[in-house]
Design a protein around this motif. Structure first.
Motif, mmCIF file in Angstrom:
data_model
loop_
_atom_site.group_PDB
_atom_site.id
_atom_site.type_symbol
_atom_site.label_atom_id
_atom_site.label_comp_id
_atom_site.label_asym_id
_atom_site.label_seq_id
_atom_site.Cartn_x
_atom_site.Cartn_y
_atom_site.Cartn_z
ATOM 1 N N ALA A 1 -3.581 -12.096 -6.871
ATOM 2 C CA ALA A 1 -4.944 -11.613 -6.637
ATOM 3 C C ALA A 1 -4.999 -10.715 -5.404
ATOM 4 O O ALA A 1 -5.661 -9.668 -5.407
ATOM 5 C CB ALA A 1 -5.901 -12.792 -6.492
ATOM 6 N N GLU A 2 -4.286 -11.110 -4.360
ATOM 7 C CA GLU A 2 -4.260 -10.294 -3.149
ATOM 8 C C GLU A 2 -3.529 -8.984 -3.393
ATOM 9 O O GLU A 2 -3.928 -7.923 -2.880
ATOM 10 C CB GLU A 2 -3.593 -11.074 -2.021
ATOM 11 C CG GLU A 2 -4.383 -12.295 -1.567
ATOM 12 C CD GLU A 2 -3.642 -13.120 -0.533
ATOM 13 O OE1 GLU A 2 -2.543 -12.695 -0.097
ATOM 14 O OE2 GLU A 2 -4.148 -14.192 -0.156
ATOM 15 N N GLY B 1 -5.304 -1.717 -5.525
ATOM 16 C CA GLY B 1 -6.419 -0.988 -6.119
ATOM 17 C C GLY B 1 -6.390 -1.023 -7.629
ATOM 18 O O GLY B 1 -5.383 -1.388 -8.252
ATOM 19 N N ALA B 2 -7.477 -0.631 -8.237
ATOM 20 C CA ALA B 2 -7.658 -0.775 -9.685
ATOM 21 C C ALA B 2 -6.918 0.267 -10.506
ATOM 22 O O ALA B 2 -6.729 0.087 -11.712
ATOM 23 C CB ALA B 2 -9.152 -0.717 -10.016
ATOM 24 N N ARG C 1 -3.318 -7.353 -6.224
ATOM 25 C CA ARG C 1 -4.248 -6.510 -6.992
ATOM 26 C C ARG C 1 -5.242 -5.820 -6.069
ATOM 27 O O ARG C 1 -5.496 -4.618 -6.183
ATOM 28 C CB ARG C 1 -5.021 -7.374 -7.991
ATOM 29 C CG ARG C 1 -4.351 -7.602 -9.307
ATOM 30 C CD ARG C 1 -4.420 -6.354 -10.165
ATOM 31 N NE ARG C 1 -4.496 -6.687 -11.570
ATOM 32 C CZ ARG C 1 -4.377 -5.805 -12.553
ATOM 33 N NH1 ARG C 1 -4.168 -4.538 -12.266
ATOM 34 N NH2 ARG C 1 -4.448 -6.164 -13.804
ATOM 35 N N LYS C 2 -5.807 -6.596 -5.158
ATOM 36 C CA LYS C 2 -6.818 -6.054 -4.255
ATOM 37 C C LYS C 2 -6.224 -4.983 -3.349
ATOM 38 O O LYS C 2 -6.835 -3.934 -3.117
ATOM 39 C CB LYS C 2 -7.411 -7.187 -3.425
ATOM 40 C CG LYS C 2 -8.543 -6.763 -2.505
ATOM 41 C CD LYS C 2 -9.124 -7.965 -1.773
ATOM 42 C CE LYS C 2 -10.271 -7.545 -0.857
ATOM 43 N NZ LYS C 2 -10.840 -8.727 -0.133
ATOM 44 N N ARG C 3 -5.022 -5.220 -2.860
ATOM 45 C CA ARG C 3 -4.396 -4.273 -1.945
ATOM 46 C C ARG C 3 -3.953 -2.989 -2.638
ATOM 47 O O ARG C 3 -3.982 -1.906 -2.038
ATOM 48 C CB ARG C 3 -3.199 -4.932 -1.261
ATOM 49 C CG ARG C 3 -3.587 -6.024 -0.276
ATOM 50 C CD ARG C 3 -2.361 -6.780 0.213
ATOM 51 N NE ARG C 3 -1.422 -5.889 0.909
ATOM 52 C CZ ARG C 3 -0.217 -6.248 1.302
ATOM 53 N NH1 ARG C 3 0.225 -7.481 1.051
ATOM 54 N NH2 ARG C 3 0.566 -5.391 1.928
ATOM 55 N N GLU D 1 0.824 -1.207 0.000
ATOM 56 C CA GLU D 1 0.000 0.000 0.000
ATOM 57 C C GLU D 1 0.858 1.258 0.000
ATOM 58 O O GLU D 1 0.506 2.265 -0.619
ATOM 59 C CB GLU D 1 -0.933 0.001 1.214
ATOM 60 C CG GLU D 1 -2.007 -1.076 1.177
ATOM 61 C CD GLU D 1 -1.526 -2.439 1.669
ATOM 62 O OE1 GLU D 1 -2.353 -3.364 1.728
ATOM 63 O OE2 GLU D 1 -0.326 -2.573 2.003
ATOM 64 N N HIS E 1 -1.784 -5.369 -16.532
ATOM 65 C CA HIS E 1 -0.879 -6.384 -15.989
ATOM 66 C C HIS E 1 0.231 -6.654 -16.978
ATOM 67 O O HIS E 1 -0.026 -6.926 -18.158
ATOM 68 C CB HIS E 1 -1.630 -7.685 -15.699
ATOM 69 C CG HIS E 1 -0.718 -8.812 -15.312
ATOM 70 N ND1 HIS E 1 -0.806 -10.075 -15.857
ATOM 71 C CD2 HIS E 1 0.350 -8.858 -14.439
ATOM 72 C CE1 HIS E 1 0.126 -10.852 -15.334
ATOM 73 N NE2 HIS E 1 0.848 -10.143 -14.479
ATOM 74 N N LYS F 1 -5.238 -14.576 -12.035
ATOM 75 C CA LYS F 1 -5.380 -13.791 -10.813
ATOM 76 C C LYS F 1 -5.200 -12.296 -11.063
ATOM 77 O O LYS F 1 -5.804 -11.473 -10.370
ATOM 78 C CB LYS F 1 -4.381 -14.274 -9.761
ATOM 79 C CG LYS F 1 -4.737 -15.634 -9.176
ATOM 80 C CD LYS F 1 -3.715 -16.087 -8.156
ATOM 81 C CE LYS F 1 -4.150 -17.397 -7.509
ATOM 82 N NZ LYS F 1 -3.142 -17.899 -6.532
ATOM 83 N N ASP G 1 0.655 -13.141 -3.339
ATOM 84 C CA ASP G 1 -0.361 -13.694 -4.221
ATOM 85 C C ASP G 1 -0.855 -12.590 -5.150
ATOM 86 O O ASP G 1 -1.213 -11.493 -4.696
ATOM 87 C CB ASP G 1 -1.517 -14.256 -3.400
ATOM 88 C CG ASP G 1 -2.609 -14.846 -4.269
ATOM 89 O OD1 ASP G 1 -2.487 -16.012 -4.672
ATOM 90 O OD2 ASP G 1 -3.586 -14.118 -4.552
#
Length: 377
Positions: free
Chosen positions: A304-305, A311-312, A307-309, A285, A348, A342, A302
């Motif tokens: 996917a994790e 943000g888009a 990406r989530k942390r 972050e 990406h 993921k 990971d």
């Protein structure tokens, strides 16, 4: 860090006949791997590059709609002031694998000599700083880096690479981040414990901040120089910042990275900036707060994790474990597909989570590119 000769042989040209056919993933996947009709079995397919406006990697970072993720591999660093040799080594992977990124053959410590910090890279030991910095007087002797004067061969090589690659891939430059460079010059070279730089940070922070400021100004200028010379994206390596706790990262790395990004974006607002810091899972972050366009993840996170942390709004790069390339081709295919799935569609850049390892089977590198370039969203 390795010598030019050892880097040169790392990804030597291999016969196309040794590249194996594509392998489909072992279970259903939302992304297809397509073969090109009429292409000889085992060739790395060269996509139609007619009327290429900008490289796929650049379009991806900008968030444009693309049919697959761009792919390139981080490689080992090295030094040479011979423009022809730099160009030749930089183009080796391009000539065989046609990656979507062609990175300059260089080293993050290249600017040090021009900053009045003499050093050498010793075989078997790595970089050796002749006079490690630890005082205000020594920091005062550090000059700001003028790349046009100190490393004109870098600019010449980038200009030639841009012409050779001709927008069929992005030409990538790179620099070291201020804290990582400071770590080398304070520790006297590579380190396992980073006790010297931390002692300086925690006992005489003003001295370290003064050094970091000089590296910040110099690396911002170096990125601008590389962009003006032909680089279409620049990767910033903060290899040792992950030795810092989050609170110390916020003092000794984050503000300087942000200052570099802000300075470069004033003159080159559309230049993609990629940030890589190995072992950065605890800092993701905070890496996003630097303002870079892309955060490169290592394999311990990971996808996917990550990406989530993050943000888009920010692109990601990575993050296949380099050790995967020592596995079977079926295993390599599965890991590529897992990473791409993921990461999701768009923003990406497929890569390893670190530089390619010495001894990696070249036929597996070829397979990595073959599968990656056959993916379609």
């Amino acid at each position: 860090m390795v010598s030019s000769s050892s880097c040169y042989s790392l990804l030597s040209v291999i016969p196309i006949s040794t590249i194996s056919p594509r392998l489909l993933p072992s279970k259903p996947n939302p992304f297809l791997i397509r073969s090109s009709l009429g292409a000889p079995s085992g060739t790395v397919v060269q996509e139609n590059s007619t009327n290429v406006i900008e490289p796929l990697l650049v379009s991806t970072v900008k968030g444009k709609d693309t049919d697959r993720p761009p792919v390139w591999l981080m490689r080992q660093a090295g030094r040479s002031e011979n423009v022809d040799l730099v160009v030749e080594i930089s183009l080796q992977p391009w000539k065989v694998f046609q990656p979507d990124g062609v990175i300059l053959f260089s080293d993050i410590l290249t600017p040090l000599s021009g900053m009045n910090i003499p050093f050498d890279i010793v075989k078997g030991k790595g970089p050796i700083i002749f006079d490690p910095l630890h005082s205000t007087q020594q920091v005062d002797q550090v000059r700001e880096f003028i790349p046009q004067e100190s490393v004109p061969y870098v600019g010449e090589a980038l200009t030639i690479l841009r012409k050779e690659v001709d927008n069929k891939a992005a030409v990538l430059g790179f620099v070291g981040a201020p804290f990582t460079l400071a770590s080398y010059v304070v520790e006297g070279g590579s380190s396992k414990n980073f006790t010297k730089i931390k002692k300086l940070a925690f006992s005489e922070p003003k001295v370290l901040h003064a050094l970091l400021e000089k590296f910040t100004t110099s690396m911002a200028r170096y990125i601008q120089y590389q962009a003006d010379s032909g680089a279409q994206a620049v990767q910033i390596f903060d290899s040792w910042a992950t030795e810092l706790s989050p609170v110390d990262f916020e003092e000794f790395s984050l503000p300087y990275l942000k200052q570099i990004v802000d300075t470069v974006k004033q003159t080159h607002p559309n230049l993609p900036l990629i940030l890589y810091a190995s072992g950065s899972g605890g800092l993701l972050e905070r890496l996003a707060l630097t303002g870079v366009d892309v955060v490169s993840l290592d394999w311990t996170v990971d996808m996917a994790e990550g990406r989530k942390r993050l943000g888009a709004d920010i692109a990601v790069q990575g993050n296949v474990d380099p050790g995967v390339l020592f596995g079977s081709k079926e295993f390599i295919t599965r890991r590529i597909m897992d990473t791409v799935t993921k990461a999701g569609k768009g923003k990406h850049i497929l890569n390893l989570g670190h530089g390619i390892k010495v001894g990696t089977p070249e036929e597996n590198v070829a397979h990595f590119f073959e599968v990656a370039k056959g993916i379609r969203y």
